[in-house]
Scaffold this motif. Structure first.
Motif, mmCIF file in Angstrom:
data_model
loop_
_atom_site.group_PDB
_atom_site.id
_atom_site.type_symbol
_atom_site.label_atom_id
_atom_site.label_comp_id
_atom_site.label_asym_id
_atom_site.label_seq_id
_atom_site.Cartn_x
_atom_site.Cartn_y
_atom_site.Cartn_z
ATOM 1 N N ALA A 1 0.825 -1.211 0.000
ATOM 2 C CA ALA A 1 0.000 0.000 0.000
ATOM 3 C C ALA A 1 0.858 1.259 0.000
ATOM 4 O O ALA A 1 0.584 2.203 -0.735
ATOM 5 C CB ALA A 1 -0.945 -0.004 1.190
ATOM 6 N N ASN A 2 1.881 1.280 0.820
ATOM 7 C CA ASN A 2 2.757 2.454 0.895
ATOM 8 C C ASN A 2 4.207 2.010 0.768
ATOM 9 O O ASN A 2 4.741 1.360 1.670
ATOM 10 C CB ASN A 2 2.560 3.197 2.223
ATOM 11 C CG ASN A 2 1.176 3.800 2.341
ATOM 12 O OD1 ASN A 2 0.796 4.648 1.544
ATOM 13 N ND2 ASN A 2 0.414 3.356 3.335
ATOM 14 N N THR A 3 4.811 2.336 -0.341
ATOM 15 C CA THR A 3 6.187 1.903 -0.581
ATOM 16 C C THR A 3 7.032 3.090 -1.025
ATOM 17 O O THR A 3 6.653 3.835 -1.920
ATOM 18 C CB THR A 3 6.252 0.814 -1.669
ATOM 19 O OG1 THR A 3 5.537 1.274 -2.828
ATOM 20 C CG2 THR A 3 5.641 -0.483 -1.188
ATOM 21 N N SER A 4 8.169 3.261 -0.382
ATOM 22 C CA SER A 4 9.097 4.323 -0.756
ATOM 23 C C SER A 4 10.324 3.764 -1.465
ATOM 24 O O SER A 4 11.186 4.515 -1.915
ATOM 25 C CB SER A 4 9.546 5.100 0.489
ATOM 26 O OG SER A 4 10.177 4.232 1.418
ATOM 27 N N ALA A 5 10.396 2.432 -1.560
ATOM 28 C CA ALA A 5 11.489 1.773 -2.267
ATOM 29 C C ALA A 5 10.953 0.483 -2.892
ATOM 30 O O ALA A 5 9.862 0.029 -2.586
ATOM 31 C CB ALA A 5 12.644 1.476 -1.308
ATOM 32 N N SER A 6 11.751 -0.104 -3.772
ATOM 33 C CA SER A 6 11.295 -1.266 -4.543
ATOM 34 C C SER A 6 11.558 -2.600 -3.852
ATOM 35 O O SER A 6 11.196 -3.656 -4.365
ATOM 36 C CB SER A 6 12.002 -1.274 -5.906
ATOM 37 O OG SER A 6 13.402 -1.462 -5.728
#
Length: 348
Positions: free
Chosen positions: A19-24
């Protein structure tokens, strides 16, 4: 796109991971888990998973030059691994996995172990609250239907999840690639065909049909054409030419005829995916493209490859030829964006 429902599993917990990702990292971690579970692994050394995080992002980083953003270190890790291990950009994925699982290099091992700082436990943080140690502890008994339990150097897949992961592997993989595509598209708004640059390897379509059904007509009419890079005389029967993408295939990810041109085969090997110089090469490229278009159209106005030009010239069927300025205004931004994403120019 939603995940398949299962009344016995907290699928909503898995969905919320993305849902909330700042990186892969989460995407590549889960793709690695799916890959190994499909192969029958349920007790999985972390190093096998970290190796697949690298190999699954290998071509996206090294070949397609897709940016992962400043906060994401997987891009830096992939490039460092390429250098340290002496691997090739087009290295076979199984070779990459084997090398990374067995390498004695302390540098490479340090790169792989970097992922252990956050990825394994934060991936299952939807099931638990608390810090790293708390998540490790609570996972031991597969608390709350957790997808796996954590050990220092391995994970063990919850038996309740194994059948779900195997039977729904294609949908789960597509779900992951879809979300990863959205993640990367935000960071590469002007880069075309992101989805295919993360979900496939280096397989390329043959250009034999374009050669025989389009450019052969041009050679037959002219007798020979000159390579726009070396000025060598190219003769069809001698087979000393290659059909080349003017804007590299690794960037545009298509084989449209308006971007293909015959060049000296030897030069093509050394050129690789380097960018042509617009001021030095475009005029010759355009002149040959324009001439080829006119020749093919005179032979067969219904040649299917003529339709490729409609992506640049929508009104081409109104007996208008290829416009120099419009062609250049299409190609030049592509070269600029490609260069900004890591593709280098040919030396002048």
């Amino acid at each position: 796109m939603s995940l398949p429902y299962d009344q016995n599993l907290p699928v909503n917990k898995l969905a919320s991971v993305f849902a909330n990702t700042s990186a892969s990292y989460k995407f590549y971690w889960f793709l690695a888990i799916l890959e190994l579970v499909e192969q029958g692994h349920t007790y999985i050394p972390k190093r096998m998973l970290f190796a697949r995080m690298i190999s699954n992002s290998w071509y996206t980083v090294n070949y397609f030059h897709v940016s992962f953003g400043k906060q994401d270190l997987i891009q830096e890790s992939v490039r460092a691994t390429l250098r340290i291990e002496g691997l090739r950009v087009n290295e076979n994925k199984n070779v990459i996995n084997t090398v990374l699982e067995k390498t004695p290099s302390t540098e490479t091992i340090k790169i792989l172990n970097h992922f252990d700082k956050n990825v394994p436990h934060w991936f299952i943080s939807s099931w638990f609250s608390g810090n790293r140690n708390n998540i490790y502890s609570l996972s031991q008994n597969f608390e709350h239907g957790c997808i796996y339990r954590l050990e220092k150097d391995a994970i063990e897949i919850n038996p309740l999840w194994i059948s779900y992961l195997k039977s729904n592997s294609k949908i789960l993989r597509d779900f992951c690639y879809w979300n990863l595509s959205l993640f990367l598209q935000k960071r590469n708004p002007n880069v075309p065909d992101i989805s295919n640059k993360i979900s496939r390897g280096l397989s390329r379509n043959s250009l034999m049909k374009q050669t025989n059904e389009y450019w052969k007509l041009v050679f037959a009419e002219l007798g020979a054409v000159n390579c726009i890079f070396t000025n060598k005389r190219l003769i069809f029967e001698e087979k000393k030419f290659a059909l080349d993408h003017f804007v590299p295939h690794a960037f545009v990810s298509h084989d449209l005829i308006w971007n293909l041109i015959p060049i000296d085969k030897t030069f093509n090997y050394s050129k690789g995916d380097k960018l042509p110089l617009i001021e030095k090469h475009f005029d010759d490229f355009f002149n040959l493209q324009k001439l080829a278009y006119e020749i093919v159209k005179s032979h067969n106005a219904k040649n299917k490859y003529l339709e490729d030009y409609l992506t640049i010239f929508p009104d081409l069927q109104q007996d208008k030829g290829l416009d120099y300025l419009r062609y250049r205004q299409t190609v030049q931004p592509l070269l600029t964006i490609a260069n900004n994403n890591g593709f280098s120019y040919l030396k002048d």
